[in-house]
Design a protein around this motif. Sequence first.
Motif, PDB file in Angstrom:
ATOM      1  N   LEU A  10       0.817  -1.207   0.000  1.00 20.04           N
ATOM      2  CA  LEU A  10       0.000   0.000   0.000  1.00 20.04           C
ATOM      3  C   LEU A  10       0.855   1.264   0.000  1.00 20.04           C
ATOM      4  CD1 LEU A  10      -2.797  -0.927   2.585  1.00 20.04           C
ATOM      5  CD2 LEU A  10      -2.846  -1.169   0.097  1.00 20.04           C
ATOM      6  N   GLY A  11       2.007   1.204   0.648  1.00 23.45           N
ATOM      7  CA  GLY A  11       2.873   2.373   0.708  1.00 23.45           C
ATOM      8  C   GLY A  11       4.060   2.118   1.616  1.00 23.45           C
ATOM      9  N   VAL A  12       5.017   3.037   1.594  1.00 18.55           N
ATOM     10  CA  VAL A  12       6.202   2.942   2.457  1.00 18.55           C
ATOM     11  C   VAL A  12       6.530   4.323   3.011  1.00 18.55           C
ATOM     12  CG1 VAL A  12       7.179   0.959   1.236  1.00 18.55           C
ATOM     13  CG2 VAL A  12       7.817   3.277   0.539  1.00 18.55           C
ATOM     14  N   LYS A  13       7.187   4.325   4.177  1.00 19.25           N
ATOM     15  CA  LYS A  13       7.693   5.550   4.787  1.00 19.25           C
ATOM     16  C   LYS A  13       9.178   5.362   5.107  1.00 19.25           C
ATOM     17  CE  LYS A  13       3.335   6.933   6.987  1.00 19.25           C
ATOM     18  NZ  LYS A  13       2.665   7.245   8.281  1.00 19.25           N
ATOM     19  N   ARG A  14       9.949   6.354   4.775  1.00 19.28           N
ATOM     20  CA  ARG A  14      11.396   6.283   5.007  1.00 19.28           C
ATOM     21  C   ARG A  14      11.696   6.256   6.498  1.00 19.28           C
ATOM     22  NH1 ARG A  14      15.820  10.584   2.540  1.00 19.28           N
ATOM     23  NH2 ARG A  14      17.592   9.943   3.831  1.00 19.28           N
ATOM     24  N   LEU A  15      12.648   5.420   6.876  1.00 24.44           N
ATOM     25  CA  LEU A  15      13.109   5.331   8.259  1.00 24.44           C
ATOM     26  C   LEU A  15      14.630   5.262   8.248  1.00 24.44           C
ATOM     27  CD1 LEU A  15      12.251   5.064  11.261  1.00 24.44           C
ATOM     28  CD2 LEU A  15      12.442   2.586  10.964  1.00 24.44           C
ATOM     29  N   GLY A  16      15.282   6.342   8.651  1.00 23.57           N
ATOM     30  CA  GLY A  16      16.736   6.369   8.631  1.00 23.57           C
ATOM     31  C   GLY A  16      17.261   6.467   7.208  1.00 23.57           C
ATOM     32  N   GLU A  17      18.513   6.074   7.035  1.00 19.66           N
ATOM     33  CA  GLU A  17      19.178   6.206   5.742  1.00 19.66           C
ATOM     34  C   GLU A  17      18.873   5.072   4.779  1.00 19.66           C
ATOM     35  OE1 GLU A  17      20.935   8.792   4.636  1.00 19.66           O
ATOM     36  OE2 GLU A  17      20.404   9.807   6.503  1.00 19.66           O
ATOM     37  N   THR A  18      18.604   3.886   5.302  1.00 22.13           N
ATOM     38  CA  THR A  18      18.484   2.724   4.415  1.00 22.13           C
ATOM     39  C   THR A  18      17.175   1.950   4.542  1.00 22.13           C
ATOM     40  OG1 THR A  18      19.562   1.265   6.025  1.00 22.13           O
ATOM     41  CG2 THR A  18      20.982   2.416   4.438  1.00 22.13           C
ATOM     42  N   SER A  19      16.454   2.138   5.625  1.00 20.05           N
ATOM     43  CA  SER A  19      15.276   1.308   5.891  1.00 20.05           C
ATOM     44  C   SER A  19      13.984   2.054   5.622  1.00 20.05           C
ATOM     45  CB  SER A  19      15.293   0.812   7.339  1.00 20.05           C
ATOM     46  OG  SER A  19      16.447   0.031   7.599  1.00 20.05           O
ATOM     47  N   VAL A  20      12.887   1.296   5.561  1.00 23.55           N
ATOM     48  CA  VAL A  20      11.553   1.877   5.409  1.00 23.55           C
ATOM     49  C   VAL A  20      10.581   1.109   6.288  1.00 23.55           C
ATOM     50  CG1 VAL A  20      11.987   2.592   3.021  1.00 23.55           C
ATOM     51  CG2 VAL A  20      10.862   0.388   3.475  1.00 23.55           C
ATOM     52  N   ILE A  21       9.463   1.755   6.579  1.00 27.01           N
ATOM     53  CA  ILE A  21       8.328   1.059   7.186  1.00 27.01           C
ATOM     54  C   ILE A  21       7.319   0.818   6.074  1.00 27.01           C
ATOM     55  CG2 ILE A  21       6.422   1.206   8.823  1.00 27.01           C
ATOM     56  CD1 ILE A  21       8.198   2.889  10.607  1.00 27.01           C
ATOM     57  N   ALA A  22       7.044  -0.434   5.810  1.00 30.16           N
ATOM     58  CA  ALA A  22       6.123  -0.798   4.738  1.00 30.16           C
ATOM     59  C   ALA A  22       4.729  -1.038   5.298  1.00 30.16           C
ATOM     60  CB  ALA A  22       6.612  -2.042   4.009  1.00 30.16           C
TER      61      ALA A  22
END
Length: 259
Positions: A10-22
């Motif tokens: 559905l979407g992603v949000k950036r978390l830090g330099e390399t990770s995301v919350i999906a």
Amino acid sequence: MQWQDHAIILGVKRLGETSVIAEVMTRDRGRHMGLVRSGRSRSMQPVLQPGNLVEVTWRARLHEHLGEFRMEPVRLRAARLMETATAVYGVQAMGALLRLLPERDPHPYLYDALDVILENMQNPMDAGELFVRFELAVLNELGYGLDLGECAATGVREDLAFVSPKTGRAVCRTAGAPWADKMLALPPFLAAGTVEAANGESLAAAFRLTGFFLHRHVYEPRGIEIAAARDGFIQAALKAVNAVPLDRPDNQPVIAAKR
């Protein structure tokens, strides 16, 4: 704790330099969030696009934790969904509708419907009808389903022309005529047993119908606005439908999946 399932991005949000919350939609666990390590890498960015179908493994120490996702692609359809305005806006608008549901609350019918619609969303002629039916399904899952199968006043199933704004029930043309100016129009393609396809006028009426009940029962009580992507989708869908001649051979009704 761990589980594995198919999921739609559905979407992603950036978390830090390399990770995301999906954020994903699963069939048995509903809308679910999870951390994807290295989610911003070149290999993962094409996978983590809205509309893609993936196989996801979720792990966490406790059930209430955010947890971590491991994902493998199953059907990468995001590139195809970027080809038409209806698909671009439709993916965003359906994601916004699913965010109205509690996280981790299973809604298998909506998951199945979303998967089918995403497979056909790139066809602008079908997209409008499919999206309206998805909105009706979301209203039903939230407990505000419309009863469009028979006349609330007489019980007949023929010539249903209106929907009561108070009850959300269909009304036949004869019974509703005295109050026609206070009723919502029931588009013929949404009436039970119909074989009629949508045109520009009936599709616009369908969007007004679902928009009215979404605003009354869902958005207004929560103090939020209808997603802007819905307006973009409506404009694109109506433009596509109005551009097609009514006597076109493939102008056939979209058959809605039934529970």
